[in-house]
Enzyme design. Sequence first.
Site, PDB file in Angstrom:
ATOM      1  N   GLN A  22       0.831  -1.203   0.000  1.00  0.00           N
ATOM      2  CA  GLN A  22       0.000   0.000   0.000  1.00  0.00           C
ATOM      3  C   GLN A  22       0.869   1.259   0.000  1.00  0.00           C
ATOM      4  O   GLN A  22       1.925   1.283   0.615  1.00  0.00           O
ATOM      5  CB  GLN A  22      -0.881  -0.016   1.261  1.00  0.00           C
ATOM      6  CG  GLN A  22      -2.100   0.836   1.154  1.00  0.00           C
ATOM      7  CD  GLN A  22      -3.172   0.450   2.161  1.00  0.00           C
ATOM      8  OE1 GLN A  22      -3.248  -0.691   2.575  1.00  0.00           O
ATOM      9  NE2 GLN A  22      -3.982   1.398   2.553  1.00  0.00           N
ATOM     10  N   LEU A  25       0.582  -6.214   1.681  1.00  0.00           N
ATOM     11  CA  LEU A  25      -0.406  -6.512   0.645  1.00  0.00           C
ATOM     12  C   LEU A  25       0.240  -7.194  -0.567  1.00  0.00           C
ATOM     13  O   LEU A  25      -0.338  -8.094  -1.186  1.00  0.00           O
ATOM     14  CB  LEU A  25      -1.065  -5.200   0.207  1.00  0.00           C
ATOM     15  CG  LEU A  25      -1.721  -5.194  -1.180  1.00  0.00           C
ATOM     16  CD1 LEU A  25      -3.012  -5.979  -1.148  1.00  0.00           C
ATOM     17  CD2 LEU A  25      -1.943  -3.778  -1.672  1.00  0.00           C
TER      18      LEU A  25
END
Length: 294
Positions: A9, A89
């Site tokens: 992110q 992520l």
Amino acid sequence: MKAYVFPGQGAQFSGMGKDLFDSSDIAKEMFAKANEVLGFDITKIMFEGTDEELKQTKVTQPAIFLHSTILATCLGDEFKPNMVAGHSLGELSALVANNVLSFEDGLRLVSKRALAMQEACEKEPSTMAAILGLDDEVVENICNEIDGIVVPANYNCPGQLVISGSFPAVEKACEVLTEAGARRALILPVGGAFHSPLMEPAREELAAAIESTTFSNPLCPVYQNVVACAVTSPEEIQKNLISQLTAPVRWTQTMHSMITDGAEEVIEVGPGKVLQGLFKKVDRKFPTSSATID
């Protein structure tokens, strides 16, 4: 040996993925599938959205995942990894590119992960802070001495560790770490205490989805955030992914492991060059590049 790495992110930007869409029929199909799976037009937001729209939790994580996994697919025969890893992520992007998860299953997990993390953030206000210029051990010891919840969350590179926890505990830790000689102790503009015990509600919610998802044998070893070493067992990959939301991202240790295990160059697949920069902090001369399609 080629190590392919996938960003997390923060790397999003307006217009991301448009070049892939314009130049590849496969990319067009994957973007259309993503809109269908997510139930909203993420493609339009990625290509034309404002920074504010891209910052929405339900958008940010899927957008970065889509950019990375579609780019990896568009590389075709060029994508021949000897090892892969993803930062937070990015680990889900790495698992899809590495054939452990299907594209659709990976996207569903990313979407569920984003929404579960958002809910956990709303339950208890919390934050993260970047600590620069101290040894990891010093940061770990000071976090242990602070009342309340504050833990090391992202071991990004030597001399850069992000801590995570409740507002009062993180603020107190920043004070003490500054007194201990930190070059900077900077509260980050994030929604909550990612990779800390405060993400336990999100971990529980995501665990059920991960356990009901099929994990296949990888093409090559994946270096997972939780253990920072090569993993090839689908069962072990699944278990480590469940632990990831409340455990630290051991990226510094992952980089050292990949280099020790024979990585000769690193190729970043997705938006930005953050991970390349982190490898350069380990070894300034280490060959790094961004994946691109002709």
